[in-house]
Design a protein around this motif. Structure first.
Motif, mmCIF file in Angstrom:
data_model
loop_
_atom_site.group_PDB
_atom_site.id
_atom_site.type_symbol
_atom_site.label_atom_id
_atom_site.label_comp_id
_atom_site.label_asym_id
_atom_site.label_seq_id
_atom_site.Cartn_x
_atom_site.Cartn_y
_atom_site.Cartn_z
ATOM 1 N N THR A 21 -21.673 1.749 -122.570
ATOM 2 C CA THR A 21 -21.436 0.304 -122.646
ATOM 3 C C THR A 21 -21.262 -0.270 -121.249
ATOM 4 O OG1 THR A 21 -20.458 0.519 -124.842
ATOM 5 C CG2 THR A 21 -19.915 -1.478 -123.609
ATOM 6 N N ARG A 22 -20.541 0.451 -120.382
ATOM 7 C CA ARG A 22 -20.410 -0.001 -118.987
ATOM 8 C C ARG A 22 -21.771 -0.012 -118.290
ATOM 9 N NH1 ARG A 22 -15.676 2.899 -119.371
ATOM 10 N NH2 ARG A 22 -16.523 4.765 -118.390
ATOM 11 N N ASP A 23 -22.618 0.971 -118.582
ATOM 12 C CA ASP A 23 -23.962 1.020 -117.986
ATOM 13 C C ASP A 23 -24.785 -0.202 -118.389
ATOM 14 O OD1 ASP A 23 -23.289 3.424 -116.811
ATOM 15 O OD2 ASP A 23 -24.474 4.658 -118.210
ATOM 16 N N VAL A 24 -24.679 -0.619 -119.648
ATOM 17 C CA VAL A 24 -25.392 -1.831 -120.101
ATOM 18 C C VAL A 24 -24.852 -3.046 -119.359
ATOM 19 C CG1 VAL A 24 -25.809 -3.375 -122.059
ATOM 20 C CG2 VAL A 24 -25.979 -0.891 -122.369
ATOM 21 N N ASN A 25 -23.534 -3.175 -119.311
ATOM 22 C CA ASN A 25 -22.937 -4.311 -118.606
ATOM 23 C C ASN A 25 -23.309 -4.310 -117.125
ATOM 24 O OD1 ASN A 25 -21.722 -5.142 -121.006
ATOM 25 N ND2 ASN A 25 -19.800 -4.101 -120.551
ATOM 26 N N ASP A 26 -23.331 -3.129 -116.511
ATOM 27 C CA ASP A 26 -23.722 -3.015 -115.102
ATOM 28 C C ASP A 26 -25.173 -3.443 -114.890
ATOM 29 O OD1 ASP A 26 -21.186 -2.072 -114.509
ATOM 30 O OD2 ASP A 26 -21.812 0.033 -114.278
ATOM 31 N N ALA A 27 -26.051 -3.102 -115.835
ATOM 32 C CA ALA A 27 -27.456 -3.508 -115.724
ATOM 33 C C ALA A 27 -27.566 -5.032 -115.744
ATOM 34 C CB ALA A 27 -28.286 -2.886 -116.845
ATOM 35 N N PHE A 28 -26.817 -5.684 -116.633
ATOM 36 C CA PHE A 28 -26.824 -7.150 -116.664
ATOM 37 C C PHE A 28 -26.290 -7.720 -115.357
ATOM 38 C CE2 PHE A 28 -27.736 -6.854 -121.126
ATOM 39 C CZ PHE A 28 -28.311 -8.076 -121.457
ATOM 40 N N GLN A 29 -25.213 -7.137 -114.818
ATOM 41 C CA GLN A 29 -24.657 -7.612 -113.556
ATOM 42 C C GLN A 29 -25.643 -7.431 -112.406
ATOM 43 O OE1 GLN A 29 -20.819 -5.557 -113.281
ATOM 44 N NE2 GLN A 29 -19.860 -7.576 -113.200
ATOM 45 N N LYS A 30 -26.313 -6.290 -112.353
ATOM 46 C CA LYS A 30 -27.289 -6.007 -111.299
ATOM 47 C C LYS A 30 -28.424 -7.031 -111.343
ATOM 48 C CE LYS A 30 -30.468 -2.369 -109.798
ATOM 49 N NZ LYS A 30 -30.948 -1.013 -110.062
ATOM 50 N N ASN A 102 -22.432 2.071 -129.633
ATOM 51 C CA ASN A 102 -22.145 3.124 -128.658
ATOM 52 C C ASN A 102 -22.749 2.844 -127.291
ATOM 53 O OD1 ASN A 102 -20.728 4.521 -130.599
ATOM 54 N ND2 ASN A 102 -22.439 5.830 -131.141
ATOM 55 N N GLY A 103 -23.312 1.666 -127.104
ATOM 56 C CA GLY A 103 -23.907 1.300 -125.819
ATOM 57 C C GLY A 103 -25.423 1.408 -125.830
ATOM 58 N N PHE A 104 -25.926 2.593 -126.108
ATOM 59 C CA PHE A 104 -27.363 2.818 -126.205
ATOM 60 C C PHE A 104 -27.666 3.414 -127.560
ATOM 61 C CE2 PHE A 104 -26.792 2.953 -121.564
ATOM 62 C CZ PHE A 104 -27.710 1.985 -121.212
ATOM 63 N N PRO A 105 -28.840 3.167 -128.097
ATOM 64 C CA PRO A 105 -29.964 2.469 -127.496
ATOM 65 C C PRO A 105 -29.799 0.947 -127.557
ATOM 66 C CG PRO A 105 -30.582 3.174 -129.684
ATOM 67 C CD PRO A 105 -29.191 3.708 -129.417
ATOM 68 N N CYS A 106 -30.533 0.279 -126.686
ATOM 69 C CA CYS A 106 -30.681 -1.177 -126.676
ATOM 70 C C CYS A 106 -32.161 -1.477 -126.880
ATOM 71 C CB CYS A 106 -30.270 -1.773 -125.342
ATOM 72 S SG CYS A 106 -28.581 -1.452 -124.868
ATOM 73 N N THR A 107 -32.436 -2.579 -127.525
ATOM 74 C CA THR A 107 -33.828 -2.974 -127.742
ATOM 75 C C THR A 107 -34.021 -4.411 -127.286
ATOM 76 O OG1 THR A 107 -33.947 -1.507 -129.650
ATOM 77 C CG2 THR A 107 -35.682 -3.149 -129.441
#
Length: 156
Positions: A21-30, A102-107
Motif C-alpha cells: 500500500t505504501r508502494d502504491v502511495n509512493d508511486a502516486f507521490q513520485k 492488500n495494495g497490489f494488484p492495481c488495475t
C-alpha cells in the motif's frame, strides 16, 4: 497445526500488505512530484470514486452478507488542475482504477486498455503509458482551456 506459526504468517502478510500500500502511495507521490514541473498549469493525479448504480448495489450486497471488500472503494483516477488564483480546482476522469485491499494488484483501464500492476515499478510505467494517451491529452487540453486554470482558449 502450529498456531503460533500461523499467527506469524498472518503478521508477515499484514506487513507485506502495508508495504505494498505504501508502494502504491509512493508511486502516486513520485508521479505528482514530476507533474508539478508541468509549465502550463499546476496538475496532479488523484484517486477518487465515481458512483454508479452497480457499485452501490455491490456495496449494499457486501454489507448485507457481512463480506469484507476485496478492493478499495476508489474506482477512478482524475487529472486535477489547480486554479491560478484561489483554492479552486478542476478535475477530469482519465482512467478507471481498481486496487486490491492488500495494495497490489492495481488495475488502470482507459481507451480499451487494461494494465494490471503488481509493483510500484509496474504502476509508474503504466502511468507513463496513460500520460502519453489521447484521452489524457484531451483531458489536459480541456482543463488548460479553462481560464481559471490555464488561460484563454487558443493560448495553448
Amino acid at each position: 497445526m502450529d498456531f503460533l506459526e500461523a499467527v506469524n504468517q498472518g503478521l508477515a502478510k499484514a506487513t507485506a500488505a502495508d508495504q505494498a500500500t505504501r508502494d502504491v502511495n509512493d508511486a502516486f507521490q513520485k508521479v505528482n512530484s514530476s507533474l508539478e514541473m508541468y509549465p502550463l498549469a499546476t496538475i496532479s493525479i488523484e484517486r477518487g470514486t465515481v458512483s454508479n448504480l452497480f457499485d452501490s448495489l455491490s456495496k449494499f450486497q457486501e454489507s448485507m452478507n457481512n463480506n469484507t471488500p476485496e478492493y478499495l472503494s476508489y474506482n477512478t483516477i482524475f487529472l486535477v488542475a489547480k486554479h491560478r488564483e484561489g483554492d479552486g480546482r478542476e478535475r477530469k476522469k482519465i482512467a478507471a482504477w481498481k486496487q486490491h485491499v492488500n495494495g497490489f494488484p492495481c488495475t488502470i483501464s482507459y481507451e480499451g486498455e487494461k494494465q494490471t500492476c503488481y509493483s510500484g515499478e509496474d504502476l509508474t510505467a503504466s502511468f507513463g503509458e496513460l500520460f502519453s494517451s489521447v484521452s489524457f491529452g484531451k483531458a489536459l487540453l480541456e482543463l488548460l482551456a479553462n481560464p481559471a486554470v490555464g488561460g484563454e482558449p487558443g493560448e495553448i
